[in-house]
Design a protein around this motif. Structure first.
Motif, PDB file in Angstrom:
ATOM      1  N   ALA A  23       0.835  -1.198   0.000  1.00 17.19           N
ATOM      2  CA  ALA A  23       0.000   0.000   0.000  1.00 17.19           C
ATOM      3  C   ALA A  23       0.873   1.252   0.000  1.00 17.19           C
ATOM      4  CB  ALA A  23      -0.916   0.002   1.220  1.00 17.19           C
ATOM      5  N   GLY A  24       0.504   2.227  -0.827  1.00 16.28           N
ATOM      6  CA  GLY A  24       1.270   3.455  -0.893  1.00 16.28           C
ATOM      7  C   GLY A  24       2.683   3.277  -1.402  1.00 16.28           C
ATOM      8  N   GLU A  25       2.947   2.133  -2.024  1.00 16.97           N
ATOM      9  CA  GLU A  25       4.295   1.815  -2.525  1.00 16.97           C
ATOM     10  C   GLU A  25       5.352   1.970  -1.427  1.00 16.97           C
ATOM     11  OE1 GLU A  25       5.058   4.120  -6.047  1.00 16.97           O
ATOM     12  OE2 GLU A  25       3.044   3.769  -6.833  1.00 16.97           O
ATOM     13  N   ALA A  26       4.924   1.772  -0.184  1.00 19.25           N
ATOM     14  CA  ALA A  26       5.819   2.033   0.942  1.00 19.25           C
ATOM     15  C   ALA A  26       6.925   0.992   1.061  1.00 19.25           C
ATOM     16  CB  ALA A  26       5.021   2.094   2.242  1.00 19.25           C
ATOM     17  N   ALA A  27       6.567  -0.297   0.933  1.00 17.18           N
ATOM     18  CA  ALA A  27       7.561  -1.358   1.113  1.00 17.18           C
ATOM     19  C   ALA A  27       8.584  -1.353  -0.024  1.00 17.18           C
ATOM     20  CB  ALA A  27       6.870  -2.711   1.206  1.00 17.18           C
ATOM     21  N   THR A  28       8.093  -1.337  -1.271  1.00 17.88           N
ATOM     22  CA  THR A  28       9.025  -1.328  -2.400  1.00 17.88           C
ATOM     23  C   THR A  28       9.795  -0.015  -2.448  1.00 17.88           C
ATOM     24  OG1 THR A  28       7.220  -0.610  -3.858  1.00 17.88           O
ATOM     25  CG2 THR A  28       7.730  -2.959  -3.811  1.00 17.88           C
ATOM     26  N   GLY A  29       9.159   1.075  -2.038  1.00 13.55           N
ATOM     27  CA  GLY A  29       9.871   2.351  -1.996  1.00 13.55           C
ATOM     28  C   GLY A  29      11.033   2.322  -1.023  1.00 13.55           C
ATOM     29  N   ALA A  30      10.827   1.688   0.133  1.00 12.53           N
ATOM     30  CA  ALA A  30      11.895   1.583   1.127  1.00 12.53           C
ATOM     31  C   ALA A  30      13.047   0.730   0.604  1.00 12.53           C
ATOM     32  CB  ALA A  30      11.348   0.997   2.426  1.00 12.53           C
ATOM     33  N   VAL A  31      12.719  -0.397  -0.042  1.00 14.90           N
ATOM     34  CA  VAL A  31      13.770  -1.271  -0.560  1.00 14.90           C
ATOM     35  C   VAL A  31      14.489  -0.611  -1.733  1.00 14.90           C
ATOM     36  CG1 VAL A  31      14.229  -3.480  -1.693  1.00 14.90           C
ATOM     37  CG2 VAL A  31      12.716  -3.381   0.278  1.00 14.90           C
ATOM     38  N   ARG A  32      13.767   0.108  -2.576  1.00 21.67           N
ATOM     39  CA  ARG A  32      14.424   0.816  -3.685  1.00 21.67           C
ATOM     40  C   ARG A  32      15.379   1.888  -3.152  1.00 21.67           C
ATOM     41  NH1 ARG A  32       9.259   0.160  -6.450  1.00 21.67           N
ATOM     42  NH2 ARG A  32       9.586  -1.279  -8.198  1.00 21.67           N
ATOM     43  N   SER A  33      15.007   2.530  -2.044  1.00 17.86           N
ATOM     44  CA  SER A  33      15.905   3.504  -1.431  1.00 17.86           C
ATOM     45  C   SER A  33      17.194   2.829  -0.974  1.00 17.86           C
ATOM     46  CB  SER A  33      15.216   4.190  -0.247  1.00 17.86           C
ATOM     47  OG  SER A  33      14.099   4.950  -0.664  1.00 17.86           O
ATOM     48  N   LEU A  34      17.068   1.648  -0.375  1.00 15.88           N
ATOM     49  CA  LEU A  34      18.253   0.892   0.033  1.00 15.88           C
ATOM     50  C   LEU A  34      19.099   0.494  -1.179  1.00 15.88           C
ATOM     51  CD1 LEU A  34      16.895  -1.502   2.801  1.00 15.88           C
ATOM     52  CD2 LEU A  34      18.573   0.318   3.095  1.00 15.88           C
ATOM     53  N   LYS A  35      18.442   0.094  -2.241  1.00 16.02           N
ATOM     54  CA  LYS A  35      19.154  -0.340  -3.445  1.00 16.02           C
ATOM     55  C   LYS A  35      19.996   0.787  -4.024  1.00 16.02           C
ATOM     56  CE  LYS A  35      18.284  -2.662  -7.883  1.00 16.02           C
ATOM     57  NZ  LYS A  35      18.691  -1.593  -8.817  1.00 16.02           N
TER      58      LYS A  35
END
Length: 309
Positions: A23-35
């Motif tokens: 929801a809110g692209e929150a999980a993938t957004g967090a992992v993309r930030s780490l990437k």
């Protein structure tokens, strides 16, 4: 636990999937930030032909820097450090541009789209890749739509089905029973393979589900940094989260019904967060929410998102 060092003593895989769990692209957004912050290379990628319905998860076409058109297919990829940390290596220094801390060189990422079919085979392939990479623990990131106000800190729930890990990190075991997404399937497959897992979930206000939620991304990163021994630069996320909240405030200022609803959510949240609220009362409130959310999902009309494990 690997070599007796516990969950934090080896290679950690952080996982997020687009779809039900995001929801809110929150999980993938967090992992993309780490990437973006870590020096990683792609280790393995699933064959999208086997697991995806392209009419449901359509490929995307774009133009590269060389001017050539290319198609990006839905899928999932495992990324690992270019230079994995060696046992006994001193913690990397943290600065404004790089991830630091004792586990910075031991972080692996799995990022992808929830598959359309063959989930058992998909899970087997992913776990085989994790075993090949000698992953010793997995952290799943998820986000669900919830009846929570955007004006309060994002609620974070952590859980694990692994008894040793619960004792080590002081997290709870989820009692949820009902429909699940790919994260739950992967978590059980990992536990069956001897890899301990835990989940970190953020609650995203359901009335702003159409927009990415940098505030929820930030909350997931904050909790991940707290649990895993890393220091993660926040970059522009703090400013973006403030802008996100201000934008919703502006919308609510022009909508009396929305403003009244948000005020109700604020009162309910403040009651749960009050010193008088017992742990049992908070748990009951959360389980009540889970039961109510079954069968609906504000993203696209499908059943509600996968639940914290």
């Amino acid at each position: 636990m690997t070599d007796g060092n516990g969950f934090l003593g080896g290679r950690l895989l952080v996982v997020a999937f687009e779809g039900w769990n995001d929801a809110g692209e929150a999980a993938t957004g967090a992992v993309r930030s780490l990437k973006q912050l870590l020096e990683l290379s792609e280790m393995t990628r699933v064959d999208s032909e086997l697991y995806f319905d392209y009419q449901f998860n359509r490929p995307v076409i774009s133009t590269g820097e060389d001017g050539r058109r290319k198609i990006e297919w839905p899928g999932a990829a495992l990324y690992g450090p270019v230079e994995p940390a060696l046992p006994g290596t001193a913690p990397a220094p943290a600065d404004d541009l790089a991830v630091g801390g004792a586990d910075a060189g031991n972080i692996y990422l799995l990022l992808g789209t929830e598959p359309s079919r063959s989930w058992k085979a998909f899970a087997a392939e992913v776990i085989d890749g994790a075993l090949t990479a000698d992953i010793s623990g997995i952290v799943f990131l998820g986000a669900m739509l919830a009846d929570v106000p955007h004006t309060r800190p994002i609620s974070i729930f952590t859980s694990s089905d692994n008894a040793e890990l619960r004792a080590e990190l002081g997290v709870e075991r989820s009692s949820y029973e009902g429909p699940v997404g790919i994260l739950s399937v992967l978590a059980l497959a990992a536990e069956d393979a001897g890899i301990p897992t835990m989940s970190i979930w953020a609650s995203v206000p359901h009335y702003v589900h159409n927009a990415p939620s940098p505030k929820a991304m930030l909350a997931l990163i904050d909790k991940l940094e707290e649990i895993v021994d890393v220091v993660i630069p926040r970059g522009d996320l703090v400013a973006e989260a403030a802008e996100w909240e201000s934008g919703i405030n502006a919308l609510a200022a022009d909508d009396e019904e929305m403003a009244a609803y948000i005020e109700q959510l604020e009162q309910a949240r403040d009651t749960v967060d009050s010193p008088e609220a017992s742990g049992e009362a908070i748990a009951q409130e959360f389980e009540r929410y889970l039961r109510k959310r079954d069968g609906r999902d504000g993203r696209d009309g499908r059943p509600g998102p996968d639940r914290p494990r």
